[in-house]
Write a protein that holds these residues in place. Structure first.
Motif, PDB file in Angstrom:
ATOM      1  N   THR A 159      32.476  62.675  -6.075  1.00  0.00           N
ATOM      2  CA  THR A 159      32.157  63.577  -6.058  1.00  0.00           C
ATOM      3  C   THR A 159      31.378  63.361  -7.711  1.00  0.00           C
ATOM      4  O   THR A 159      31.143  63.024  -8.777  1.00  0.00           O
ATOM      5  N   ILE A 160      30.532  64.735  -7.867  1.00  0.00           N
ATOM      6  CA  ILE A 160      29.219  65.708  -8.504  1.00  0.00           C
ATOM      7  C   ILE A 160      29.469  66.086  -9.510  1.00  0.00           C
ATOM      8  O   ILE A 160      29.784  67.104  -8.832  1.00  0.00           O
ATOM      9  N   TYR A 161      29.543  66.354 -11.111  1.00  0.00           N
ATOM     10  CA  TYR A 161      29.907  67.187 -11.453  1.00  0.00           C
ATOM     11  C   TYR A 161      28.098  67.430 -12.134  1.00  0.00           C
ATOM     12  O   TYR A 161      27.670  66.434 -13.713  1.00  0.00           O
ATOM     13  N   GLN A 162      27.091  68.293 -12.102  1.00  0.00           N
ATOM     14  CA  GLN A 162      25.679  68.667 -12.930  1.00  0.00           C
ATOM     15  C   GLN A 162      25.464  69.907 -13.097  1.00  0.00           C
ATOM     16  O   GLN A 162      26.059  70.638 -12.982  1.00  0.00           O
ATOM     17  N   GLY A 163      25.077  70.057 -14.582  1.00  0.00           N
ATOM     18  CA  GLY A 163      24.611  71.786 -15.087  1.00  0.00           C
ATOM     19  C   GLY A 163      23.303  72.137 -15.023  1.00  0.00           C
ATOM     20  O   GLY A 163      22.402  71.011 -14.439  1.00  0.00           O
ATOM     21  N   ALA A 164      22.975  73.212 -13.926  1.00  0.00           N
ATOM     22  CA  ALA A 164      21.826  73.602 -13.292  1.00  0.00           C
ATOM     23  C   ALA A 164      20.508  73.700 -14.605  1.00  0.00           C
ATOM     24  O   ALA A 164      19.647  74.106 -14.363  1.00  0.00           O
ATOM     25  N   GLU A 165      21.446  73.962 -16.185  1.00  0.00           N
ATOM     26  CA  GLU A 165      19.891  74.400 -16.745  1.00  0.00           C
ATOM     27  C   GLU A 165      19.636  72.637 -17.303  1.00  0.00           C
ATOM     28  O   GLU A 165      19.072  72.340 -18.894  1.00  0.00           O
ATOM     29  N   ASP A 166      19.867  70.820 -16.959  1.00  0.00           N
ATOM     30  CA  ASP A 166      20.373  70.299 -17.401  1.00  0.00           C
ATOM     31  C   ASP A 166      18.750  69.730 -17.322  1.00  0.00           C
ATOM     32  O   ASP A 166      18.035  69.627 -16.461  1.00  0.00           O
ATOM     33  N   ILE A 167      18.797  69.876 -18.942  1.00  0.00           N
ATOM     34  CA  ILE A 167      16.165  69.101 -18.404  1.00  0.00           C
ATOM     35  C   ILE A 167      16.255  67.665 -18.644  1.00  0.00           C
ATOM     36  O   ILE A 167      15.147  66.732 -19.263  1.00  0.00           O
ATOM     37  N   THR A 168      16.960  66.991 -19.387  1.00  0.00           N
ATOM     38  CA  THR A 168      17.360  65.229 -18.980  1.00  0.00           C
ATOM     39  C   THR A 168      17.601  64.882 -17.979  1.00  0.00           C
ATOM     40  O   THR A 168      16.918  63.551 -17.702  1.00  0.00           O
ATOM     41  N   THR A 169      18.557  64.875 -16.895  1.00  0.00           N
ATOM     42  CA  THR A 169      18.751  64.407 -15.956  1.00  0.00           C
ATOM     43  C   THR A 169      19.002  65.592 -14.639  1.00  0.00           C
ATOM     44  O   THR A 169      19.671  66.356 -14.315  1.00  0.00           O
ATOM     45  N   PRO A 170      17.593  66.204 -14.181  1.00  0.00           N
ATOM     46  CA  PRO A 170      17.591  67.547 -13.692  1.00  0.00           C
ATOM     47  C   PRO A 170      17.919  67.430 -12.246  1.00  0.00           C
ATOM     48  O   PRO A 170      18.021  66.655 -11.702  1.00  0.00           O
ATOM     49  N   VAL A 171      18.408  68.380 -12.003  1.00  0.00           N
ATOM     50  CA  VAL A 171      19.404  69.037 -10.438  1.00  0.00           C
ATOM     51  C   VAL A 171      18.768  68.361  -9.409  1.00  0.00           C
ATOM     52  O   VAL A 171      19.270  68.213  -8.885  1.00  0.00           O
ATOM     53  N   GLU A 172      17.017  68.010  -9.476  1.00  0.00           N
ATOM     54  CA  GLU A 172      16.323  67.933  -8.167  1.00  0.00           C
ATOM     55  C   GLU A 172      16.437  66.269  -8.316  1.00  0.00           C
ATOM     56  O   GLU A 172      16.545  65.416  -7.065  1.00  0.00           O
ATOM     57  N   LEU A 173      16.468  65.639  -9.398  1.00  0.00           N
ATOM     58  CA  LEU A 173      16.871  64.409  -9.640  1.00  0.00           C
ATOM     59  C   LEU A 173      18.540  63.510  -8.799  1.00  0.00           C
ATOM     60  O   LEU A 173      18.420  63.055  -8.406  1.00  0.00           O
ATOM     61  N   THR A 174      19.390  64.812  -9.768  1.00  0.00           N
ATOM     62  CA  THR A 174      20.688  64.264  -8.883  1.00  0.00           C
ATOM     63  C   THR A 174      20.693  64.749  -7.342  1.00  0.00           C
ATOM     64  O   THR A 174      21.921  63.866  -6.677  1.00  0.00           O
TER      65      THR A 174
END
Length: 407
Positions: free
Chosen positions: A338-353
Protein backbone atom coordinates in the motif's frame (compact mmCIF):
# COMPACT_ATOMS: atom_id res chain seq x y z
CA UNK A 1 14.50 11.30 3.10
CA UNK A 2 13.10 14.03 5.28
CA UNK A 3 12.07 14.34 8.88
CA UNK A 4 13.76 17.54 9.96
CA UNK A 5 10.81 19.59 11.18
CA UNK A 6 8.98 18.85 14.40
CA UNK A 7 5.67 19.25 12.64
CA UNK A 8 6.43 16.17 10.56
CA UNK A 9 5.60 13.99 13.53
CA UNK A 10 2.05 15.30 14.01
CA UNK A 11 0.78 12.07 12.58
CA UNK A 12 -2.41 10.99 14.27
CA UNK A 13 -5.06 12.82 16.19
CA UNK A 14 -5.18 12.76 19.97
CA UNK A 15 -8.50 10.94 19.74
CA UNK A 16 -6.99 8.15 17.65
CA UNK A 17 -4.04 7.81 20.04
CA UNK A 18 -6.34 7.63 23.07
CA UNK A 19 -8.55 5.04 21.38
CA UNK A 20 -5.52 2.92 20.56
CA UNK A 21 -4.23 3.12 24.12
CA UNK A 22 -7.63 2.14 25.54
CA UNK A 23 -7.84 -0.74 23.09
CA UNK A 24 -4.38 -1.91 24.07
CA UNK A 25 -5.20 -1.96 27.76
CA UNK A 26 -8.26 -4.09 27.01
CA UNK A 27 -6.53 -6.80 24.96
CA UNK A 28 -6.83 -9.91 27.14
CA UNK A 29 -3.48 -10.83 28.66
CA UNK A 30 -1.83 -7.81 27.02
CA UNK A 31 -2.90 -5.11 29.48
CA UNK A 32 -1.31 -2.81 31.98
CA UNK A 33 -2.39 -5.09 34.85
CA UNK A 34 -0.20 -7.87 33.46
CA UNK A 35 3.27 -8.56 34.77
CA UNK A 36 5.93 -6.73 32.74
CA UNK A 37 8.19 -8.98 30.71
CA UNK A 38 11.82 -9.35 31.77
CA UNK A 39 14.12 -9.97 28.81
CA UNK A 40 16.59 -12.82 28.98
CA UNK A 41 19.08 -10.79 26.93
CA UNK A 42 22.14 -9.42 28.68
CA UNK A 43 21.41 -6.08 30.34
CA UNK A 44 23.37 -3.15 28.95
CA UNK A 45 24.45 -0.06 30.89
CA UNK A 46 22.12 2.82 31.62
CA UNK A 47 22.54 6.12 29.81
CA UNK A 48 24.33 6.89 26.58
CA UNK A 49 27.22 4.51 27.27
CA UNK A 50 24.79 1.87 26.01
CA UNK A 51 25.72 2.90 22.45
CA UNK A 52 29.50 3.23 23.04
CA UNK A 53 30.51 0.00 21.35
CA UNK A 54 33.67 -0.09 19.27
CA UNK A 55 34.07 -3.88 19.22
CA UNK A 56 33.31 -5.93 16.14
CA UNK A 57 31.18 -9.08 16.31
CA UNK A 58 33.13 -12.33 16.61
CA UNK A 59 33.43 -14.38 13.44
CA UNK A 60 30.93 -16.97 14.67
CA UNK A 61 28.27 -14.42 15.71
CA UNK A 62 24.87 -15.07 14.15
CA UNK A 63 22.83 -12.30 12.50
CA UNK A 64 20.18 -11.22 14.99
CA UNK A 65 22.22 -12.21 18.03
CA UNK A 66 21.63 -9.61 20.75
CA UNK A 67 24.70 -8.03 22.36
CA UNK A 68 22.72 -6.35 25.13
CA UNK A 69 19.42 -4.61 25.87
CA UNK A 70 18.23 -1.56 27.82
CA UNK A 71 14.66 -0.79 28.96
CA UNK A 72 12.98 2.34 27.61
CA UNK A 73 10.65 4.49 29.66
CA UNK A 74 8.57 5.99 26.84
CA UNK A 75 6.58 3.03 25.50
CA UNK A 76 2.90 3.73 24.80
CA UNK A 77 0.38 2.98 27.54
CA UNK A 78 0.02 -0.77 28.03
CA UNK A 79 3.30 -1.52 26.27
CA UNK A 80 6.98 -2.02 27.08
CA UNK A 81 10.01 -0.91 25.14
CA UNK A 82 13.70 -1.72 24.92
CA UNK A 83 16.78 -0.51 23.11
CA UNK A 84 18.94 -3.33 21.78
CA UNK A 85 22.33 -3.75 20.15
CA UNK A 86 22.45 -6.75 17.84
CA UNK A 87 24.55 -8.38 15.13
CA UNK A 88 23.80 -7.78 11.46
CA UNK A 89 25.49 -9.14 8.37
CA UNK A 90 25.28 -5.80 6.62
CA UNK A 91 27.02 -7.17 3.54
CA UNK A 92 27.86 -10.75 2.59
CA UNK A 93 30.58 -11.81 5.02
CA UNK A 94 30.65 -8.41 6.78
CA UNK A 95 29.12 -8.27 10.26
CA UNK A 96 28.58 -5.22 12.44
CA UNK A 97 26.80 -4.24 15.62
CA UNK A 98 23.65 -2.20 15.00
CA UNK A 99 21.25 -0.54 17.44
CA UNK A 100 17.47 -0.60 17.36
CA UNK A 101 14.24 -0.71 19.37
CA UNK A 102 11.53 -3.21 20.32
CA UNK A 103 8.02 -2.44 21.63
CA UNK A 104 5.57 -5.07 22.82
CA UNK A 105 2.28 -5.23 24.73
CA UNK A 106 2.83 -5.65 28.48
CA UNK A 107 2.64 -9.23 29.70
CA UNK A 108 2.97 -12.64 28.12
CA UNK A 109 0.85 -14.03 25.31
CA UNK A 110 -0.43 -17.57 24.93
CA UNK A 111 -0.40 -17.29 21.13
CA UNK A 112 2.50 -16.02 19.00
CA UNK A 113 2.46 -12.30 18.31
CA UNK A 114 2.99 -11.07 14.78
CA UNK A 115 5.79 -8.64 13.93
CA UNK A 116 5.70 -5.11 12.53
CA UNK A 117 8.91 -3.65 11.11
CA UNK A 118 9.20 0.16 10.94
CA UNK A 119 11.90 1.56 8.63
CA UNK A 120 12.75 5.12 9.63
CA UNK A 121 13.15 8.28 7.59
CA UNK A 122 16.13 10.62 7.38
CA UNK A 123 17.26 11.56 10.88
CA UNK A 124 20.68 13.11 10.35
CA UNK A 125 23.89 11.10 10.24
CA UNK A 126 25.49 11.88 13.61
CA UNK A 127 25.22 9.07 16.19
CA UNK A 128 23.07 11.15 18.54
CA UNK A 129 20.49 11.59 15.75
CA UNK A 130 19.61 7.89 15.75
CA UNK A 131 15.96 7.13 16.57
CA UNK A 132 16.81 4.89 19.53
CA UNK A 133 18.63 7.80 21.18
CA UNK A 134 15.54 10.01 21.00
CA UNK A 135 12.15 10.01 22.63
CA UNK A 136 9.48 7.93 20.93
CA UNK A 137 6.83 10.57 21.51
CA UNK A 138 3.14 9.79 21.81
CA UNK A 139 0.00 10.15 19.75
CA UNK A 140 0.29 12.90 17.17
CA UNK A 141 3.89 13.57 18.25
CA UNK A 142 5.13 9.98 17.85
CA UNK A 143 8.03 9.45 15.46
CA UNK A 144 6.61 6.01 14.57
CA UNK A 145 3.30 6.56 12.77
CA UNK A 146 0.42 4.49 14.07
CA UNK A 147 2.47 2.61 16.67
CA UNK A 148 -0.26 2.78 19.33
CA UNK A 149 -2.79 1.14 17.00
CA UNK A 150 -0.32 -1.52 15.87
CA UNK A 151 0.48 -2.45 19.48
CA UNK A 152 -3.22 -2.43 20.31
CA UNK A 153 -3.66 -5.19 17.77
CA UNK A 154 -1.26 -7.33 19.84
CA UNK A 155 1.76 -7.00 17.54
CA UNK A 156 5.41 -6.56 18.47
CA UNK A 157 6.85 -3.48 16.73
CA UNK A 158 10.58 -3.40 15.96
CA UNK A 159 12.90 -0.99 14.19
CA UNK A 160 16.58 -0.65 13.32
CA UNK A 161 18.66 2.51 13.54
CA UNK A 162 20.55 1.15 10.48
CA UNK A 163 24.34 0.61 10.51
CA UNK A 164 26.39 3.56 11.75
CA UNK A 165 23.40 5.49 13.08
CA UNK A 166 23.50 5.26 16.85
CA UNK A 167 26.74 3.29 17.11
CA UNK A 168 30.22 4.36 15.96
CA UNK A 169 31.03 3.86 12.30
CA UNK A 170 29.91 5.25 8.94
CA UNK A 171 26.19 5.61 8.32
CA UNK A 172 25.05 4.00 5.07
CA UNK A 173 22.46 6.66 4.36
CA UNK A 174 20.33 5.73 1.32
CA UNK A 175 22.29 2.51 0.68
CA UNK A 176 19.16 0.42 0.64
CA UNK A 177 20.61 -3.08 0.58
CA UNK A 178 22.77 -2.52 3.68
CA UNK A 179 19.93 -0.95 5.66
CA UNK A 180 17.49 -3.65 4.55
CA UNK A 181 19.72 -6.42 5.85
CA UNK A 182 20.02 -4.60 9.17
CA UNK A 183 16.23 -4.31 9.35
CA UNK A 184 15.75 -8.01 8.64
CA UNK A 185 18.29 -8.85 11.33
CA UNK A 186 16.31 -6.65 13.74
CA UNK A 187 13.37 -9.02 13.24
CA UNK A 188 15.71 -11.94 13.85
CA UNK A 189 16.83 -10.27 17.08
CA UNK A 190 13.23 -10.06 18.31
CA UNK A 191 12.73 -13.75 17.59
CA UNK A 192 15.69 -14.69 19.81
CA UNK A 193 13.65 -13.48 22.82
CA UNK A 194 11.36 -16.37 23.82
CA UNK A 195 9.54 -14.26 26.40
CA UNK A 196 8.03 -12.14 23.59
CA UNK A 197 6.66 -15.26 21.86
CA UNK A 198 6.64 -13.92 18.29
CA UNK A 199 5.58 -15.61 15.08
CA UNK A 200 7.64 -15.60 11.90
CA UNK A 201 5.06 -13.38 10.14
CA UNK A 202 5.70 -9.67 9.61
CA UNK A 203 4.48 -6.59 7.85
CA UNK A 204 6.82 -3.66 7.19
CA UNK A 205 6.42 0.00 6.42
CA UNK A 206 8.58 3.08 6.09
CA UNK A 207 8.59 6.76 5.29
CA UNK A 208 10.93 8.48 2.82
CA UNK A 209 14.37 6.84 3.22
CA UNK A 210 12.47 4.15 5.12
CA UNK A 211 10.24 3.58 2.11
CA UNK A 212 13.33 2.80 0.08
CA UNK A 213 14.53 0.46 2.82
CA UNK A 214 11.11 -1.22 2.80
CA UNK A 215 11.34 -1.91 -0.92
CA UNK A 216 14.86 -3.29 -0.53
CA UNK A 217 13.66 -5.57 2.28
CA UNK A 218 10.99 -7.04 0.00
CA UNK A 219 13.59 -7.53 -2.70
CA UNK A 220 16.08 -9.48 -0.55
CA UNK A 221 13.89 -11.07 2.13
CA UNK A 222 13.39 -14.53 0.66
CA UNK A 223 17.06 -14.91 -0.13
CA UNK A 224 18.43 -13.36 3.05
CA UNK A 225 15.92 -14.37 5.72
CA UNK A 226 13.76 -17.19 4.28
CA UNK A 227 12.57 -18.19 7.76
CA UNK A 228 10.50 -14.98 7.94
CA UNK A 229 7.18 -14.64 6.13
CA UNK A 230 6.43 -11.19 4.74
CA UNK A 231 2.69 -10.47 4.70
CA UNK A 232 2.70 -6.95 3.26
CA UNK A 233 4.46 -3.59 3.03
CA UNK A 234 3.55 0.09 3.28
CA UNK A 235 5.33 2.97 1.58
CA UNK A 236 4.86 6.56 2.74
CA UNK A 237 6.37 9.06 0.26
CA UNK A 238 9.11 6.53 -0.53
CA UNK A 239 12.63 7.68 -1.43
CA UNK A 240 13.86 4.73 -3.48
CA UNK A 241 16.28 5.43 -6.35
CA UNK A 242 18.96 7.71 -4.97
CA UNK A 243 20.45 8.74 -8.31
CA UNK A 244 17.16 10.11 -9.65
CA UNK A 245 16.28 11.58 -6.27
CA UNK A 246 19.63 13.39 -6.21
CA UNK A 247 19.10 14.74 -9.72
CA UNK A 248 15.67 15.96 -8.61
CA UNK A 249 17.09 17.61 -5.48
CA UNK A 250 19.78 19.38 -7.53
CA UNK A 251 17.10 21.36 -9.39
CA UNK A 252 16.79 23.98 -6.65
CA UNK A 253 18.16 25.14 -3.29
CA UNK A 254 15.30 23.67 -1.20
CA UNK A 255 16.83 20.20 -1.23
CA UNK A 256 20.53 21.08 -1.29
CA UNK A 257 20.87 19.59 2.19
CA UNK A 258 19.63 16.24 0.94
CA UNK A 259 22.23 16.16 -1.79
CA UNK A 260 25.07 16.93 0.60
CA UNK A 261 23.79 14.53 3.28
CA UNK A 262 23.49 11.73 0.73
CA UNK A 263 27.16 11.79 -0.16
CA UNK A 264 28.60 10.36 3.11
CA UNK A 265 26.18 7.43 2.89
CA UNK A 266 27.19 6.59 -0.66
CA UNK A 267 30.85 7.07 0.27
CA UNK A 268 30.44 4.63 3.18
CA UNK A 269 29.73 1.94 0.61
CA UNK A 270 32.37 3.30 -1.83
CA UNK A 271 35.30 4.65 0.25
CA UNK A 272 37.35 5.71 -2.79
CA UNK A 273 34.87 8.43 -3.77
CA UNK A 274 36.03 12.03 -3.25
CA UNK A 275 33.71 14.79 -2.03
CA UNK A 276 35.65 17.35 -4.02
CA UNK A 277 34.65 15.57 -7.23
CA UNK A 278 31.01 16.39 -6.47
CA UNK A 279 30.92 19.55 -4.35
CA UNK A 280 32.23 23.03 -4.97
CA UNK A 281 34.23 24.69 -2.14
CA UNK A 282 31.21 26.56 -0.74
CA UNK A 283 29.38 23.25 -0.23
CA UNK A 284 32.45 21.48 1.15
CA UNK A 285 32.16 23.84 4.11
CA UNK A 286 28.78 22.29 4.93
CA UNK A 287 30.16 18.79 5.47
CA UNK A 288 31.28 19.38 9.08
CA UNK A 289 27.67 20.15 10.03
CA UNK A 290 26.96 16.47 9.47
CA UNK A 291 29.42 15.47 12.18
CA UNK A 292 27.54 17.11 15.04
CA UNK A 293 24.09 18.24 13.95
CA UNK A 294 20.99 16.22 13.20
CA UNK A 295 18.82 18.40 10.97
CA UNK A 296 21.07 21.46 10.75
CA UNK A 297 22.17 20.54 7.25
CA UNK A 298 18.84 21.44 5.64
CA UNK A 299 18.73 24.97 7.06
CA UNK A 300 22.45 25.59 6.59
CA UNK A 301 22.47 24.44 2.96
CA UNK A 302 19.45 26.32 1.64
CA UNK A 303 21.33 29.58 0.89
CA UNK A 304 23.83 27.69 -1.29
CA UNK A 305 23.96 28.32 -5.02
CA UNK A 306 26.09 26.47 -7.58
CA UNK A 307 27.13 24.03 -4.89
CA UNK A 308 27.76 20.96 -7.05
CA UNK A 309 29.73 20.00 -10.13
CA UNK A 310 27.24 18.92 -12.82
CA UNK A 311 29.72 16.49 -14.34
CA UNK A 312 29.61 14.44 -11.12
CA UNK A 313 26.19 13.08 -12.13
CA UNK A 314 26.97 12.33 -15.75
CA UNK A 315 26.69 8.64 -16.70
CA UNK A 316 30.02 6.95 -16.13
CA UNK A 317 31.24 9.42 -13.49
CA UNK A 318 32.27 7.75 -10.19
CA UNK A 319 29.52 9.33 -8.05
CA UNK A 320 26.88 8.64 -10.67
CA UNK A 321 28.00 5.03 -11.00
CA UNK A 322 27.99 4.51 -7.23
CA UNK A 323 24.44 5.78 -6.93
CA UNK A 324 23.33 3.64 -9.87
CA UNK A 325 24.84 0.62 -8.13
CA UNK A 326 22.86 1.38 -4.96
CA UNK A 327 19.71 1.55 -7.11
CA UNK A 328 20.37 -1.74 -8.89
CA UNK A 329 17.60 -3.90 -7.45
CA UNK A 330 14.18 -5.13 -8.50
CA UNK A 331 11.00 -5.90 -6.58
CA UNK A 332 10.54 -9.62 -6.01
CA UNK A 333 6.73 -9.66 -6.10
CA UNK A 334 6.57 -11.53 -2.78
CA UNK A 335 4.02 -9.41 -0.90
CA UNK A 336 1.30 -6.80 -1.42
CA UNK A 337 1.94 -3.08 -1.01
CA UNK A 338 0.00 0.00 0.00
CA UNK A 339 1.37 3.43 -0.95
CA UNK A 340 0.60 6.87 0.53
CA UNK A 341 1.81 9.73 -1.68
CA UNK A 342 1.26 13.49 -1.47
CA UNK A 343 0.53 15.18 -4.78
CA UNK A 344 2.54 18.27 -3.79
CA UNK A 345 5.67 16.37 -2.73
CA UNK A 346 8.82 17.98 -4.17
CA UNK A 347 11.23 15.70 -2.30
CA UNK A 348 9.94 12.39 -3.63
CA UNK A 349 7.78 13.54 -6.54
CA UNK A 350 4.70 11.71 -7.74
CA UNK A 351 6.36 10.65 -10.98
CA UNK A 352 9.14 8.79 -9.14
CA UNK A 353 6.71 7.04 -6.81
CA UNK A 354 4.49 6.15 -9.77
CA UNK A 355 7.45 4.46 -11.41
CA UNK A 356 7.99 2.29 -8.32
CA UNK A 357 4.30 1.43 -8.30
CA UNK A 358 4.61 0.24 -11.89
CA UNK A 359 7.66 -1.87 -11.03
CA UNK A 360 5.85 -3.48 -8.09
CA UNK A 361 2.80 -4.23 -10.20
CA UNK A 362 4.93 -5.76 -12.97
CA UNK A 363 6.66 -7.96 -10.37
CA UNK A 364 3.27 -9.41 -9.46
CA UNK A 365 2.44 -7.58 -6.23
CA UNK A 366 -1.03 -6.31 -5.48
CA UNK A 367 -0.54 -2.56 -5.04
CA UNK A 368 -2.99 -0.09 -3.53
CA UNK A 369 -1.86 3.40 -4.56
CA UNK A 370 -3.26 6.38 -2.65
CA UNK A 371 -2.48 9.93 -3.84
CA UNK A 372 -3.61 12.95 -1.81
CA UNK A 373 -4.11 16.40 -3.37
CA UNK A 374 -2.66 19.25 -1.33
CA UNK A 375 -0.33 17.07 0.78
CA UNK A 376 3.45 17.16 0.64
CA UNK A 377 6.33 14.97 1.81
CA UNK A 378 5.58 15.51 5.50
CA UNK A 379 1.84 16.07 5.73
CA UNK A 380 1.10 12.79 3.95
CA UNK A 381 2.54 10.84 6.90
CA UNK A 382 -0.69 11.35 8.84
CA UNK A 383 -2.56 9.43 6.14
CA UNK A 384 -0.14 6.53 6.54
CA UNK A 385 -0.55 6.62 10.31
CA UNK A 386 -4.32 6.40 9.95
CA UNK A 387 -4.49 3.83 7.16
CA UNK A 388 -1.63 1.39 7.61
CA UNK A 389 -2.64 -0.29 10.92
CA UNK A 390 -5.99 -1.45 9.50
CA UNK A 391 -4.35 -2.50 6.23
CA UNK A 392 -1.73 -4.48 8.19
CA UNK A 393 -4.38 -6.19 10.35
CA UNK A 394 -6.16 -7.32 7.18
CA UNK A 395 -2.96 -8.89 5.86
CA UNK A 396 -2.41 -10.84 9.08
CA UNK A 397 -6.06 -11.92 8.92
CA UNK A 398 -5.54 -13.35 5.44
CA UNK A 399 -7.91 -10.99 3.64
CA UNK A 400 -7.26 -10.37 -0.09
CA UNK A 401 -5.10 -7.30 -0.58
CA UNK A 402 -6.73 -4.43 -2.50
CA UNK A 403 -5.05 -3.39 -5.72
CA UNK A 404 -5.49 -0.65 -8.28
CA UNK A 405 -2.59 -1.64 -10.51
CA UNK A 406 -3.08 -0.32 -14.04
CA UNK A 407 -4.47 -2.92 -16.43
Amino acid sequence: MTGHRRGAFRMVSTALALAAALSLTACGSSNDDATPVQLTAKAGPAGTTFWDITDQPPADAEPGEIYWAQPRSDAPAGAQGWNVVYVSEIRPGVKAYVSGEIYAPVGSSDSPRDLVLWNHETTGLADNCAPSRRSLGAGEESRVPGIEALLAQGNVVAMSDYPGQGLPGPAYYMVGDVNARASMDMLRAVRTLPELNTSNRYVEYGWSQGGGTTMHVESVARGYAPELEGMGAGLVAPAVRIRDLTLNSMKGPENAGYVIATLPGIKAANPDLRYADFLNPNAMEMLPVLADGCFDMWTAAQPLRDYYKPEAMEPGAPWSNAMAEADDFRPAGTMPFTIYQGAEDITTPVELTARERTALCKAGSAVEYNEYPGLDHESVVARGAEGFPTWAADRFAGKPAPSNCPA
